[in-house]
Design a protein around this motif. Structure first.
Motif, PDB file in Angstrom:
ATOM      1  N   VAL A 132       0.844  -1.204   0.000  1.00 30.08           N
ATOM      2  CA  VAL A 132       0.000   0.000   0.000  1.00 30.08           C
ATOM      3  C   VAL A 132       0.874   1.246   0.000  1.00 30.08           C
ATOM      4  CG1 VAL A 132      -1.638   1.343   1.367  1.00 30.08           C
ATOM      5  CG2 VAL A 132      -1.978  -1.117   1.089  1.00 30.08           C
ATOM      6  N   LEU A 133       1.920   1.234   0.820  1.00 29.65           N
ATOM      7  CA  LEU A 133       2.828   2.376   0.881  1.00 29.65           C
ATOM      8  C   LEU A 133       3.510   2.622  -0.464  1.00 29.65           C
ATOM      9  CD1 LEU A 133       4.561   1.989   4.360  1.00 29.65           C
ATOM     10  CD2 LEU A 133       3.092   3.838   3.624  1.00 29.65           C
ATOM     11  N   GLU A 134       3.867   1.562  -1.149  1.00 30.00           N
ATOM     12  CA  GLU A 134       4.588   1.690  -2.419  1.00 30.00           C
ATOM     13  C   GLU A 134       3.661   1.827  -3.621  1.00 30.00           C
ATOM     14  OE1 GLU A 134       7.174  -1.682  -2.535  1.00 30.00           O
ATOM     15  OE2 GLU A 134       8.389  -0.993  -0.830  1.00 30.00           O
ATOM     16  N   LEU A 135       2.355   1.941  -3.364  1.00 25.02           N
ATOM     17  CA  LEU A 135       1.327   2.114  -4.389  1.00 25.02           C
ATOM     18  C   LEU A 135       1.192   0.891  -5.303  1.00 25.02           C
ATOM     19  CD1 LEU A 135      -0.702   4.400  -5.014  1.00 25.02           C
ATOM     20  CD2 LEU A 135       0.835   5.176  -6.809  1.00 25.02           C
ATOM     21  N   LYS A 136       1.658  -0.256  -4.831  1.00 27.74           N
ATOM     22  CA  LYS A 136       1.451  -1.480  -5.588  1.00 27.74           C
ATOM     23  C   LYS A 136       0.010  -1.959  -5.443  1.00 27.74           C
ATOM     24  CE  LYS A 136       6.276  -2.966  -5.179  1.00 27.74           C
ATOM     25  NZ  LYS A 136       7.216  -3.946  -4.561  1.00 27.74           N
ATOM     26  N   ILE A 137      -0.642  -1.527  -4.357  1.00 30.94           N
ATOM     27  CA  ILE A 137      -2.068  -1.807  -4.167  1.00 30.94           C
ATOM     28  C   ILE A 137      -2.787  -0.472  -3.985  1.00 30.94           C
ATOM     29  CG2 ILE A 137      -3.838  -3.007  -2.846  1.00 30.94           C
ATOM     30  CD1 ILE A 137      -1.740  -4.874  -1.758  1.00 30.94           C
ATOM     31  N   PRO A 138      -3.240   0.144  -5.076  1.00 24.99           N
ATOM     32  CA  PRO A 138      -4.091   1.328  -4.917  1.00 24.99           C
ATOM     33  C   PRO A 138      -5.424   0.904  -4.306  1.00 24.99           C
ATOM     34  CG  PRO A 138      -3.210   1.149  -7.157  1.00 24.99           C
ATOM     35  CD  PRO A 138      -2.983  -0.170  -6.485  1.00 24.99           C
ATOM     36  N   GLY A 139      -5.928   1.693  -3.370  1.00 25.20           N
ATOM     37  CA  GLY A 139      -7.124   1.238  -2.665  1.00 25.20           C
ATOM     38  C   GLY A 139      -8.163   2.314  -2.455  1.00 25.20           C
ATOM     39  N   ALA A 140      -9.366   1.859  -2.141  1.00 24.07           N
ATOM     40  CA  ALA A 140     -10.503   2.736  -1.852  1.00 24.07           C
ATOM     41  C   ALA A 140     -10.924   2.556  -0.402  1.00 24.07           C
ATOM     42  CB  ALA A 140     -11.673   2.420  -2.786  1.00 24.07           C
ATOM     43  N   PHE A 141     -11.588   3.559   0.111  1.00 23.72           N
ATOM     44  CA  PHE A 141     -12.095   3.552   1.485  1.00 23.72           C
ATOM     45  C   PHE A 141     -13.612   3.550   1.387  1.00 23.72           C
ATOM     46  CE2 PHE A 141     -13.268   5.820   5.456  1.00 23.72           C
ATOM     47  CZ  PHE A 141     -12.593   5.044   6.388  1.00 23.72           C
ATOM     48  N   ALA A 142     -14.205   2.364   1.502  1.00 24.81           N
ATOM     49  CA  ALA A 142     -15.624   2.177   1.192  1.00 24.81           C
ATOM     50  C   ALA A 142     -16.475   2.231   2.446  1.00 24.81           C
ATOM     51  CB  ALA A 142     -15.829   0.856   0.450  1.00 24.81           C
ATOM     52  N   LEU A 182     -16.415   7.324  -3.654  1.00 27.54           N
ATOM     53  CA  LEU A 182     -15.141   6.773  -3.203  1.00 27.54           C
ATOM     54  C   LEU A 182     -14.019   7.085  -4.183  1.00 27.54           C
ATOM     55  CD1 LEU A 182     -16.419   3.157  -2.370  1.00 27.54           C
ATOM     56  CD2 LEU A 182     -16.636   5.229  -0.973  1.00 27.54           C
ATOM     57  N   GLY A 183     -12.959   7.737  -3.704  1.00 27.39           N
ATOM     58  CA  GLY A 183     -11.772   7.908  -4.517  1.00 27.39           C
ATOM     59  C   GLY A 183     -11.148   6.565  -4.825  1.00 27.39           C
ATOM     60  N   ASN A 184     -10.615   6.416  -6.044  1.00 30.33           N
ATOM     61  CA  ASN A 184      -9.991   5.181  -6.531  1.00 30.33           C
ATOM     62  C   ASN A 184     -10.999   4.091  -6.884  1.00 30.33           C
ATOM     63  OD1 ASN A 184      -7.352   6.093  -6.488  1.00 30.33           O
ATOM     64  ND2 ASN A 184      -6.887   5.237  -4.483  1.00 30.33           N
ATOM     65  N   ALA A 185     -12.294   4.365  -6.699  1.00 28.85           N
ATOM     66  CA  ALA A 185     -13.285   3.314  -6.973  1.00 28.85           C
ATOM     67  C   ALA A 185     -13.584   3.166  -8.456  1.00 28.85           C
ATOM     68  CB  ALA A 185     -14.579   3.599  -6.213  1.00 28.85           C
ATOM     69  N   ALA A 186     -13.567   4.261  -9.186  1.00 31.98           N
ATOM     70  CA  ALA A 186     -14.002   4.206 -10.580  1.00 31.98           C
ATOM     71  C   ALA A 186     -12.990   3.528 -11.499  1.00 31.98           C
ATOM     72  CB  ALA A 186     -14.300   5.613 -11.097  1.00 31.98           C
ATOM     73  N   LEU A 187     -11.676   3.731 -11.222  1.00 33.67           N
ATOM     74  CA  LEU A 187     -10.665   3.231 -12.158  1.00 33.67           C
ATOM     75  C   LEU A 187      -9.489   2.515 -11.513  1.00 33.67           C
ATOM     76  CD1 LEU A 187     -10.341   6.345 -14.529  1.00 33.67           C
ATOM     77  CD2 LEU A 187     -11.541   4.207 -15.036  1.00 33.67           C
ATOM     78  N   HIS A 188      -8.865   3.136 -10.520  1.00 37.76           N
ATOM     79  CA  HIS A 188      -7.521   2.742 -10.114  1.00 37.76           C
ATOM     80  C   HIS A 188      -7.453   1.760  -8.955  1.00 37.76           C
ATOM     81  CE1 HIS A 188      -6.489   6.966 -11.820  1.00 37.76           C
ATOM     82  NE2 HIS A 188      -6.411   6.052 -12.774  1.00 37.76           N
ATOM     83  N   GLY A 189      -8.495   1.653  -8.158  1.00 36.82           N
ATOM     84  CA  GLY A 189      -8.434   0.821  -6.958  1.00 36.82           C
ATOM     85  C   GLY A 189      -8.400  -0.662  -7.246  1.00 36.82           C
ATOM     86  N   GLN A 190      -7.505  -1.369  -6.560  1.00 37.80           N
ATOM     87  CA  GLN A 190      -7.451  -2.824  -6.676  1.00 37.80           C
ATOM     88  C   GLN A 190      -8.017  -3.518  -5.441  1.00 37.80           C
ATOM     89  OE1 GLN A 190      -3.645  -4.397  -7.976  1.00 37.80           O
ATOM     90  NE2 GLN A 190      -3.225  -2.579  -9.201  1.00 37.80           N
ATOM     91  N   ALA A 191      -8.201  -2.758  -4.366  1.00 37.35           N
ATOM     92  CA  ALA A 191      -8.797  -3.311  -3.150  1.00 37.35           C
ATOM     93  C   ALA A 191      -9.535  -2.185  -2.442  1.00 37.35           C
ATOM     94  CB  ALA A 191      -7.727  -3.909  -2.236  1.00 37.35           C
TER      95      ALA A 191
END
Length: 674
Positions: A132-142, A182-191
Motif C-alpha cells: 500500500v505504501l509503495e502504491l502497488k495496491i491502490p485502494g478505496a475507502f468504502a 469513493l476515490g480510486n473506486a471508478a478506475l484505479h483501486g485494486q482493493a
C-alpha cells in the motif's frame, strides 16, 4: 536616515519570527512538502481534461512515493517514520500543488492505508502495508453509502460469516447500499476497506471493516464486484470517484480487520470492547486524521487567496482620490473590512490547527493515548474542521470578488481552488453533523452537573462543568460572574482586555448550552422521551450555534497563547490582529450579545469605531502579514501575485507624467467649465 513621525509611530513586525510561529513544530516537514509543491511536475494543469487530470494525479502519487513524502506516519518496520504530526503537517501543504493530488494521496494512505494500520493487526500489516505504501495496491475507502451518508452506524452493506468455508460474504442488498463517492473506486483501486454490518450466528455485531479485493492486476473488476464512475464533478476532477457494489462476494475470515472485533473459525464473535456503541466510536476515532488534515489544508487555501488578493490590492489602483491620483484598493475602508478580518481569522485558525496537530500526535504516537485525550482530539477535530472549511470557501469567494475580473480568471487560481475545496465542507464528516457531535458532547458533560435542580442549578452548572471541560483544551477559567457583565462592560478598553474577550466568548457557550439543557429538561418533564426528542429537534440549530461558538473560542485561545512567542512591535501588531478576530466574532453575533445584555448599544458602537481604527493600523501591516505565510510565486501560481499589476500601474503613471511634462495631455472638459 532619520524616520519621520509617521514612520516612527508605525510598528514593524519581524516577518521571520511570525513565519516560524506559523510553520510550528513540524516546520521541517512543511518546508519539505512545500518544496515538492513548488515543482511543476506535481502541479495540475488548468483546463486539462478529466481523463488527463486523473492519470496525471495517479502518476504524481507514484512520484510522492519516490520522494519518500508519504511514509512518515507508518511504522518504521514497513518503511515509515512513526511521525504522525509531521505527516499531517506535510500533507496539508500539498494543497498548494493540487487539491486533487492532496486528496487522492489522502485516500490512498490517510484512509485506505491508515484503516489497515489502525483497524488491522500485524497479520494484516505484514500482508498489505508495504505494498500500500509503495502504491502497488491502490485502494478505496468504502464507508459512505448513497442511502446513508454520514450515518455510518446504519450502513446497509452486510458481511455475513459462513462457518463452513470460513469466509465472510460481502453484500449490498439494494441500490441505497452502494458505496458512493469513493476515490480510486471508478478506475484505479485494486482493493477496498469496506465497512459493513458484521453478522455471525444470526447476530448483528455492528459496523466493522473488511479488506476486499475489487480488481485484478489488469484493473478488471473481480466477480461479484460492480463499479460506477461518478464522472465530472464540481471540483477535484483528478480523482476517480465512483460507486462500488458487492453481490455475495466471498473473502477469507482473516480479511476482517480485527483489532477491535474478531470472529473465530466456528463463528464466535469477541471484542476487547464490550459496549457496541463504544466499540463503534473507537473504530471511527482511529480515522480522525482525515478531519485534522482537512482543517490544515483549508487554512492553507485561505492563505493563498488572501496573499493573492492583498498583494493585488496593494498594487491595483481605482478611482481618483482627493489628490487626483487613483487610490490603491486596500486604502478603501470597505476593502479593508472585506479582507483584514479574514486575515485575522486565518492566523487564529492556523494557531488552532497547530494545537490540534499536537493533540493528534500525542494520541497516535502513544505519548498520551488516554481515553480522555482521544475524546479531546475527536472533539477538537469535529469543532475546527467545519469552521476552517467553511471559512476557506467564504475567504476564497471574497478574495475572488475583491480582485474583480482578474479573480475570475482560472490562472489566478481562486475560482478553481474554491471549486476543489467545496466538497471539504461535506466529506470526512458533514460539517453540521460534526458540530452536532460537538454540541451533544457539551450537553452530555453539562447534564452530569444537575439532577433535580431548576434553572438556578443549570446556570450554576454553566459556570463550572462547561468551563472545566473547556479547560482540558488549555482554556482559562472565566474570571467574571455572568450576572456582573452588564456592569463591567463600560468601555472599549475592557473589550481590548484578553480576559474580558475570553469571558464574553466563554459566557456565550455557557449560556447557549444552559438554555438548550433547560429546554430538553422541560420537554422531558412535559412529554417524556418523545417530548425531549421534540425539544432537541426544536433546538438543533441552537446546538449547532453553540458548537460553533465553542470552536471559535478554541481558535481565540490558540491565538492568544501564540502571542507569548512575540515581543516588541511584533507583539503589538499580532495583538491587534487577535483583537480584530475577537471583535469580528462579536460584531457578527451582535444580536446575541445585545439581546442578552452582555454589551450595551453604546459599547457596541464604541467597539465598531475601534475596529475601524484597527483596520487602518493593520492596513499598513497587511503586506508584511501575508509575507509571513512564506508563499513563493511557485506555490501561489497566480499571475496577479507576481507584481505584474504594479508594473502596469507604474507604466500607466509614467506615461501620463511624460505626456503632461511634454504638454501633450489633453485638458479635461470639467476644467474648462470652471
Amino acid at each position: 536616515m532619520v524616520k519621520d513621525a509617521a514612520q516612527q509611530e508605525t510598528p514593524k513586525i519581524d516577518i521571520a519570527i511570525v513565519s516560524d510561529a506559523l510553520l510550528g513544530t513540524w516546520k521541517k516537514e512543511r518546508i519539505a512538502s512545500r518544496s515538492l509543491a513548488s515543482q511543476e511536475r506535481f502541479q495540475n494543469t488548468p483546463g486539462q481534461s478529466m481523463q488527463e487530470h486523473r492519470e496525471d494525479t495517479l502518476k504524481r502519487l507514484a512520484m510522492l512515493v519516490e520522494e519518500g513524502a508519504i511514509q512518515r506516519a507508518f511504522p518504521k518496520e514497513y518503511g515509515g517514520e512513526d511521525n504522525h504530526g509531521g505527516n499531517l503537517a506535510a500533507f496539508a501543504e500539498l494543497v498548494f500543488a493540487d487539491p486533487s493530488l492532496q486528496i487522492k494521496s489522502g485516500v490512498q494512505w490517510g484512509l485506505f492505508g491508515s484503516a489497515i494500520l489502525h483497524l488491522g493487526t500485524k497479520h494484516h500489516h505484514d500482508l498489505w502495508l508495504r505494498d500500500v505504501l509503495e502504491l502497488k495496491i491502490p485502494g478505496a475507502f468504502a464507508m459512505t453509502e448513497i442511502g446513508h451518508g454520514s450515518d455510518v452506524a446504519s450502513v446497509a452493506t452486510t458481511a455475513t460469516y459462513i462457518p463452513e468455508t470460513e469466509e465472510f460474504e460481502i453484500h449490498t442488498p439494494f441500490a441505497g447500499a452502494w458505496k458512493e463517492f469513493l476515490g480510486n473506486a471508478a478506475l484505479h483501486g485494486q482493493a477496498a476497506v469496506v465497512f459493513a454490518q458484521l453478522i455471525t450466528k444470526g447476530v448483528n455485531h455492528g459496523v466493522h471493516a473488511f479488506y476486499v479485493p475489487i480488481r485484478d492486476e489488469n484493473l478488471q473488476l473481480l466477480p461479484g464486484v460492480d463499479s460506477f464512475d461518478d464522472g465530472f464533478k464540481g471540483g477535484l476532477n483528478g480523482i476517480d470517484n465512483g460507486r462500488l457494489a458487492f453481490d455475495h462476494v466471498r473473502i477469507p475470515r482473516t480479511n476482517l480487520l480485527n483489532r477491535y472485533g474478531d470472529v473465530d473459525a466456528a463463528g464466535n464473535y469477541s471484542s476487547p470492547i464490550a459496549s457496541p456503541g463504544r466499540r463503534f466510536f473507537t473504530m471511527l476515532g482511529t480515522l480522525v486524521q482525515g478531519r485534522v488534515s482537512l482543517d490544515g489544508a483549508a487554512v492553507n487555501a485561505m492563505k493563498l487567496g488572501l496573499a493573492t488578493a492583498i498583494t493585488y490590492a496593494n498594487e491595483r489602483r481605482q478611482f481618483p482620490g482627493a489628490d487626483g491620483k487613483e487610490s490603491l484598493l486596500l486604502d478603501y475602508g470597505l476593502h479593508q473590512r472585506r479582507l483584514l478580518p479574514r486575515l485575522a481569522q486565518t492566523f487564529a485558525m492556523q494557531f488552532a490547527h497547530e494545537r490540534l496537530l499536537h493533540v493528534f500526535d500525542e494520541v497516535f504516537s502513544g505519548k498520551n493515548d488516554s481515553d480522555e485525550n482521544r475524546e479531546s482530539l475527536e472533539t477538537l477535530a469535529a469543532a475546527l474542521k467545519p469552521l476552517s472549511t467553511w471559512a476557506a470557501l467564504d475567504t476564497l469567494q471574497e478574495t475572488r470578488e475583491a480582485c474583480g475580473g482578474a479573480g475570475f480568471i482560472a490562472k489566478n487560481r481562486m475560482v478553481t481552488l474554491r471549486q476543489d475545496l467545496d466538497i471539504y465542507a461535506t466529506f470526512e464528516g458533514d460539517n453540521h453533523v460534526l458540530l452536532q457531535l460537538v454540541g451533544k458532547r457539551l450537553l452530555a458533560d453539562y447534564a452530569k452537573s444537575f439532577a433535580d435542580g431548576g434553572r438556578d442549578a443549570i446556570v450554576n452548572a454553566a459556570k463550572t462543568q462547561i468551563v472545566d471541560r473547556l479547560s482540558r483544551f488549555g482554556l482559562r477559567q472565566a474570571v467574571q460572574d455572568v450576572t456582573s457583565l452588564g456592569q463591567t462592560a463600560r468601555a472599549v478598553n475592557e473589550l481590548q482586555d484578553p480576559n474580558f474577550q475570553q469571558y464574553l466568548l466563554t459566557d456565550r457557550i455557557e449560556t447557549m448550552i444552559s438554555e438548550i439543557a433547560q429546554a430538553l429538561r422541560e420537554g422531558k418533564k412535559a412529554g417524556g422521551a418523545a417530548g425531549q426528542a421534540q425539544a432537541f429537534n426544536d433546538n438543533q440549530a441552537k446546538l449547532i450555534a453553540a458548537a460553533r461558538a465553542h470552536g471559535e473560542l478554541l481558535q481565540w485561545e490558540s491565538f492568544t497563547d501564540a502571542l507569548a512567542q512575540f515581543e516588541g512591535d511584533t507583539l503589538t501588531v499580532m495583538t491587534w490582529l487577535r483583537d480584530l478576530f475577537a471583535f469580528s466574532i462579536i460584531e457578527r453575533d451582535a444580536a446575541w450579545f445585545l439581546r442578552r445584555g452582555r454589551i450595551s448599544g453604546a459599547r457596541y458602537d464604541a467597539m465598531e469605531a475601534y475596529v475601524t481604527r484597527l483596520l487602518g493600523r493593520l492596513r499598513l501591516q497587511a503586506d508584511d502579514l501575508v509575507k509571513t505565510f512564506g508563499l513563493t510565486k511557485e506555490l501561489v501560481r497566480a499571475e496577479i501575485f507576481t507584481g505584474i499589476e504594479a508594473e502596469r500601474q507604474a507604466e500607466a503613471m509614467a506615461y501620463v507624467a511624460e505626456k503632461k511634462a511634454a504638454g501633450e495631455w489633453p485638458v479635461s472638459e470639467k476644467t474648462l467649465k470652471k
